[in-house]
Every structure is written in structure tokens, then in C-alpha cells.
Design a protein around this motif. Structure first.
Motif, short mmCIF file in Angstrom:
data_model
loop_
_atom_site.label_atom_id
_atom_site.label_comp_id
_atom_site.label_asym_id
_atom_site.label_seq_id
_atom_site.Cartn_x
_atom_site.Cartn_y
_atom_site.Cartn_z
N THR A 1 43.78 26.23 56.61
CA THR A 1 43.09 26.04 55.34
C THR A 1 41.83 25.23 55.57
OG1 THR A 1 44.36 24.04 54.87
CG2 THR A 1 45.19 26.10 53.95
N VAL A 2 40.86 25.44 54.70
CA VAL A 2 39.61 24.70 54.77
C VAL A 2 39.28 24.19 53.37
CG1 VAL A 2 38.23 26.80 54.50
CG2 VAL A 2 37.19 24.75 55.49
N LYS A 3 38.78 22.97 53.29
CA LYS A 3 38.37 22.39 52.02
C LYS A 3 36.92 21.94 52.11
CE LYS A 3 42.92 20.77 50.55
NZ LYS A 3 43.73 19.59 50.12
N SER A 4 36.17 22.25 51.09
CA SER A 4 34.77 21.87 51.03
C SER A 4 34.28 22.02 49.60
CB SER A 4 33.92 22.74 51.96
OG SER A 4 32.54 22.44 51.80
N ALA A 5 33.25 21.25 49.25
CA ALA A 5 32.67 21.36 47.91
C ALA A 5 31.82 22.61 47.76
CB ALA A 5 31.84 20.12 47.60
N LYS A 6 31.47 23.23 48.89
CA LYS A 6 30.62 24.43 48.87
C LYS A 6 31.31 25.58 49.59
CE LYS A 6 26.26 21.81 48.92
NZ LYS A 6 24.95 21.64 49.59
N ALA A 7 30.80 26.79 49.38
CA ALA A 7 31.36 27.97 50.04
C ALA A 7 31.22 27.84 51.56
CB ALA A 7 30.65 29.22 49.55
N VAL A 8 32.27 28.25 52.27
CA VAL A 8 32.33 28.09 53.72
C VAL A 8 32.37 29.45 54.40
CG1 VAL A 8 33.64 27.12 55.65
CG2 VAL A 8 33.62 25.95 53.46
N THR A 9 31.67 29.55 55.53
CA THR A 9 31.76 30.71 56.41
C THR A 9 32.43 30.28 57.70
OG1 THR A 9 29.75 31.70 55.51
CG2 THR A 9 30.48 32.49 57.66
N LEU A 10 33.37 31.08 58.18
CA LEU A 10 34.12 30.77 59.39
C LEU A 10 33.85 31.80 60.48
CD1 LEU A 10 37.56 29.95 57.72
CD2 LEU A 10 35.88 28.30 58.52
N LYS A 11 33.54 31.32 61.67
CA LYS A 11 33.31 32.21 62.82
C LYS A 11 34.21 31.78 63.97
CE LYS A 11 29.60 32.00 65.50
NZ LYS A 11 28.21 32.18 66.02
N LEU A 12 34.95 32.73 64.53
CA LEU A 12 35.83 32.46 65.66
C LEU A 12 35.35 33.24 66.87
CD1 LEU A 12 38.51 31.12 66.68
CD2 LEU A 12 39.62 33.30 66.13
N GLU A 13 35.26 32.57 68.01
CA GLU A 13 34.88 33.22 69.27
C GLU A 13 35.61 32.55 70.41
OE1 GLU A 13 30.65 32.84 69.56
OE2 GLU A 13 30.68 30.84 68.66
N GLU B 1 37.75 39.04 69.91
CA GLU B 1 36.57 39.71 69.38
C GLU B 1 35.97 38.81 68.29
OE1 GLU B 1 35.30 43.89 67.16
OE2 GLU B 1 37.25 43.70 68.17
N THR B 2 34.72 38.39 68.51
CA THR B 2 34.09 37.45 67.57
C THR B 2 34.17 37.98 66.15
OG1 THR B 2 32.59 36.63 69.27
CG2 THR B 2 31.97 36.23 66.99
N ALA B 3 34.65 37.13 65.25
CA ALA B 3 34.84 37.53 63.86
C ALA B 3 34.25 36.47 62.94
CB ALA B 3 36.33 37.72 63.57
N TRP C 1 36.51 28.65 69.92
CA TRP C 1 35.85 27.73 69.00
C TRP C 1 35.80 28.35 67.61
CZ3 TRP C 1 34.41 22.79 70.06
CH2 TRP C 1 34.40 22.43 71.41
N LEU C 2 36.21 27.56 66.62
CA LEU C 2 36.09 27.95 65.23
C LEU C 2 34.96 27.12 64.62
CD1 LEU C 2 37.15 29.56 62.80
CD2 LEU C 2 38.65 27.61 62.30
N THR C 3 33.93 27.81 64.15
CA THR C 3 32.78 27.14 63.54
C THR C 3 32.83 27.35 62.03
OG1 THR C 3 31.44 27.57 65.51
CG2 THR C 3 30.27 26.95 63.50
N ALA C 4 32.84 26.26 61.29
CA ALA C 4 32.82 26.30 59.83
C ALA C 4 31.46 25.84 59.35
CB ALA C 4 33.92 25.41 59.26
N THR C 5 30.82 26.65 58.51
CA THR C 5 29.43 26.38 58.10
C THR C 5 29.32 26.38 56.58
OG1 THR C 5 28.66 27.51 60.10
CG2 THR C 5 27.03 27.11 58.36
#
Length: 318
Positions: free
Chosen positions: A36-48, A53-55, A78-82
């Protein structure tokens, strides 16, 4: 005045899979990464990562996310949350079998080399006791869990640098450990890398001795990154308040049985209050943490503790 710890994160990530420290251990199913992810703004998640396969995805309305990773190779992903103007990264490891002792936590249980293990040992067995007590204890069949012959490696600040936990010492301050402390931590990890042991002992009752939970959190995270194969333990009366400094918490409801001259068996602490020592942390629903008790063979002075009965020992294992 009352100390209040505040931690701010623009993006808060929490994983259900992997269960513990963002690591998949040998024998565990690594085919999905879930959280789960929590943030005050919309989040994009990238896994590589290796074999993945990068998603790029967005979590659902409740912040839940899932990635399929059936071909995740041994190594680091690495999971990048932006969000707008900020990103954070989390490393997820699929770990190789070392051939040595590997200890982790799954569903709140201590797992030793893939096998869930209930540790049943007395604590401080031969501290402040006499020879007769020691002979009797060694002769009794107490059904103890012997994880390893020598299960512990000390990483307490004062163990590494004398005085660091005393008045004005670095471990009492809300700061990052010194370069000298980290050098000694590295040396300790290196010296024990080929040994079979179960856990690192980071601190003894830190809340009773004024040791900074901020300092210990930094020390814990440093050790967890360097050595993913061993858990970190603390003995504490404040397990919920020290949640970020260790993986394994042994609480301290000393019952200290004593026989009065008139024959009454009395206790320092009422038996029916023992369970309350794990209530606060149990309610947090953290399956990546292991909680338990420290049944003890000693008291605050030699005169106020008698040999425990079997019932008095198992009252700590509800």
C-alpha cells in the motif's frame, strides 16, 4: 514537557509481500510484490529489476498495488514512487542461500533456516544466582529452544564504544551514529559473517536508560541493510514505542517469585498482568515484528528471587 517523535514522509510505502525488510528469503514465494502507498497526491509506481519486465502502474483508490514478478532473479529490484515534485525509492531484494544461518520474520514468527521457531529460553540464567541454583537449573529438563550454541552478537553502542550510552554520550542524542561507531559495527559484522548465530542485540532497555530511539533507528537501518540474514533484538518495557529500532522485542514483566517465611509464594508482578506487556505492539498488526517475553531467573537483588516453578516459566508463553 513530554517527548514526541514526529516522522514526515511525503510518500509512505508499506509492503505485504515481501513480508519482512523488503526481502524475499530462500524458499519464499517471490512471484508478487504487494503493498500500500499513502500520499496527499496521486502517486505513480515504477518497478524495475533483474528478470522483471519494467512496469508503471497507479495504485487503486485505497492505495493498494500489486506487481507480478514470477521471473524475479536473485538480486535487487527498485520500486520508485513519484508524486508532483518528489520521488522515493525502495530496494526489494531476492536473497541467495548463504549456506549459513538465515533468520527472518514471517507472520510474526521467528523463522530459522526456513522453519518457524518458538523461542523458549530463560533470560540471564546465571546472573545474580548461586551455585546451587545453577546446578539445579542445568539438571532440569526445561525444554529450551537452543537456536544455536552461541545465538547472539552484541551491537549495543556501549558494547562497541564504552561511555556512548552514558550522560552526554552519542547514543543519548537524536543523531546519526559517528563514523567510529559505524566502523566498529562494520568490523563486528565482518568478524561474524561466517558464524552461525540468530540475532544481533542492539540495546538493553533503551527507554529506561535514556538512549535515543532516533539514534537506534539509524543504527538498526544500517545493520539491516548490511546484513539481511539476521534479525535485530531489543529487550524493552516499551516495545510499541521502540518499534523502529528492532525486529524482535522481548518485554520485561519480571515476576520474581519469592517464598515468604510464612510459606506464601508471592510475586513482584501479578501473574494476570503479564499479557499486558505485549498488548500495545500486538494491536499494531505488524507481522514483520516478533514479540514475546523474557522469563527471568534473577531479580533486582539475590534475596528476592527463588527458583521458578514450571508453571511460572510457562506463564510467559501465552
Amino acid at each position: 514537557s513530554y517527548p514526541v517523535l514526529v516522522e514526515y514522509e511525503p510518500i509512505k510505502l508499506r509492503f505485504a509481500l515481501p513480508e519482512y525488510r523488503c526481502n524475499f528469503y530462500p524458499g519464499q514465494d517471490y512471484s508478487k510484490i504487494v503493498g500500500t502507498v499513502k500520499s496527499a497526491k496521486a502517486v505513480t509506481l515504477k518497478l524495475e529489476g533483474p528478470g522483471i519486465e519494467t512496469a508503471v502502474i497507479s495504485p487503486d483508490a485505497d492505495g493498494n498495488f500489486s506487481f507480478d514478478t514470477p521471473n524475479f532473479e536473485i538480486g535487487e529490484a527498485w520500486l520508485t514512487a513519484t508524486i508532483d515534485g518528489y520521488e522515493t525509492k525502495k530496494k526489494i531484494r531476492r536473497l541467495a542461500d548463504t549456506g549459513k544461518a538465515m533468520v527472518w520474520i514471517s507472520k510474526g514468527n521467528l523463522v530459522v533456516n526456513g522453519k518457524p521457531t518458538l523461542r523458549r529460553n530463560m533470560y540471564g540464567c546465571f546472573y545474580r544466582i548461586g551455585e546451587a541454583f545453577k546446578r539445579r537449573y542445568l539438571a532440569d529438563d526445561l525444554h529450551e529452544t537452543l537456536l544455536f550454541r552461541d545465538p547472539m552478537v552484541h551491537l549495543g553502542p556501549d558494547w562497541l564504544i564504552k561511555g556512548s550510552e552514558g550522560a552526554g554520550g552519542e547514543a543519548t542524542k537524536d543523531q546519526y551514529p559517528s563514523d567510529e561507531m559505524l566502523r566498529l559495527v562494520d568490523a563486528t559484522l565482518e568478524a561474524n559473517k561466517d558464524r552461525d548465530f540468530a540475532y544481533y542485540y542492539i540495546s538493553d532497555e533503551p527507554e529506561c536508560r535514556g538512549i535515543s530511539p532516533v539514534y537506534l533507528k539509524h543504527l538498526y537501518e544500517y545493520v539491516a541493510e548490511k546484513d539481511p540474514y539476521h534479525v535485530v533484538l531489543t529487550a524493552s518495557r516499551n516495545a510499541d514505542g521502540n518499534l523502529n529500532i528492532a525486529d524482535w522485542f522481548e518485554t520485561h514483566p519480571y515476576i520474581c517469585p519469592y517464598n515468604y517465611p510464612d510459606g506464601r509464594r508471592v510475586y513482584l508482578r501479578a501473574i494476570n498482568t503479564v499479557g499486558s506487556f505485549v498488548d500495545a505492539i500486538a494491536k499494531m498488526n505488524r507481522p514483520d515484528k516478533c514479540i514475546g517475553f523474557l522469563p527471568t531467573c534473577y531479580g533486582t537483588s539475590p534475596k528476592n528471587y527463588d527458583y521458578p516453578t514450571f508453571d511460572e516459566i510457562i506463564c510467559h508463553t501465552w
